[in-house]
Design a protein around this motif. Structure first.
Motif, short mmCIF file in Angstrom:
data_model
loop_
_atom_site.label_atom_id
_atom_site.label_comp_id
_atom_site.label_asym_id
_atom_site.label_seq_id
_atom_site.Cartn_x
_atom_site.Cartn_y
_atom_site.Cartn_z
N ALA A 1 -25.93 60.79 33.34
CA ALA A 1 -25.25 60.93 34.40
C ALA A 1 -25.38 59.22 35.15
N LEU A 2 -26.52 58.66 34.93
CA LEU A 2 -26.56 57.17 35.20
C LEU A 2 -25.93 56.21 34.35
N THR A 3 -25.54 56.62 33.15
CA THR A 3 -24.75 55.45 32.27
C THR A 3 -23.45 56.11 32.05
N ASP A 4 -22.92 57.34 32.59
CA ASP A 4 -21.85 57.99 32.02
C ASP A 4 -21.37 57.97 30.70
N ALA B 1 -10.64 63.77 28.65
CA ALA B 1 -10.48 64.75 29.75
C ALA B 1 -10.80 64.02 31.15
N SER B 2 -11.71 62.84 31.06
CA SER B 2 -12.10 62.25 32.39
C SER B 2 -11.59 60.77 32.24
N GLY B 3 -11.48 60.38 31.15
CA GLY B 3 -11.41 58.69 31.07
C GLY B 3 -12.06 57.71 30.43
N VAL B 4 -13.52 58.49 30.47
CA VAL B 4 -14.53 57.74 29.67
C VAL B 4 -14.46 57.55 28.20
#
Length: 196
Positions: free
Chosen positions: A157-160, A68-71
């Protein structure tokens, strides 16, 4: 054997131009995949990637990993790199692809539907916070549930990363049917034989 990618990440324009020579592997859950995917993409969810290693090693052309986003695609790329299989990722994932005006394909006919993982996480997190607040009226210790979810969201959020998404991906509605995964691997293997 796949060639070494000249770029570890391709933006949507470069990916579109090279699409005929790429083997696109979408590592999202089956429900997310049917909501829209790149043309010709093969759905191999991230948690089933190890089972697909022999087929991916022999895949034709260069591998392009998508989520979805690349992660998750980057996580998949790291797994494949650890097994000596080069791959590139799509910058911005399917959101970036659609955001640049490119078409997402959807299956025709009756399809398995599920919410996007991000939506499932929001529902689960919101439900857990509300439950913690409501049960906190009975006993203050239940407020720790809400605090734990809030802390998890900040950490996410901090570690994605997202432990809740990883947990939700294991639920039956997010898992590929064995027959679907077998069919995907067979189609991918056949495309490798046809091009090879």
């Amino acid at each position: 054997m796949p060639t070494t990618p000249s770029h570890p990440a391709l933006d949507p324009e470069h990916a579109l131009a090279r699409l005929p020579e790429l083997t696109v592997v979408d590592v999202r859950t089956p429900g997310e995949f049917v909501s829209g995917h790149l043309p010709g993409a093969h759905n191999i969810p991230l948690d089933t990637l190890h089972r697909a290693l022999p087929v991916l090693r022999a895949a034709p052309g260069e591998l392009l990993l998508v989520c979805a986003s690349g992660v998750r695609a980057e996580n998949a790329r790291a797994v494949l790199a650890g097994h000596g299989i080069p791959a590139a990722t799509l910058t911005g994932g399917t959101r970036g692809w659609a955001g640049r005006g490119q078409e997402l394909h959807r299956p025709t006919g009756p399809a398995r539907t599920a919410w996007a993982m991000e939506r499932q996480v929001r529902l689960a997190a919101g439900t857990a916070v509300l439950a913690g607040l409501a049960l906190g009226q009975l006993h203050p210790a239940w407020l720790l549930l809400s605090a734990g979810v809030a802390g998890g969201l900040v950490f996410s959020a901090l570690t994605d990363t997202c432990a809740m998404a990883a947990l939700l991906a294991r639920l039956p509605h997010n898992r590929p049917r064995a027959a679907d995964l077998d069919a995907t691997l067979a189609a991918l293997a056949a495309s490798g034989s046809a091009r090879g």
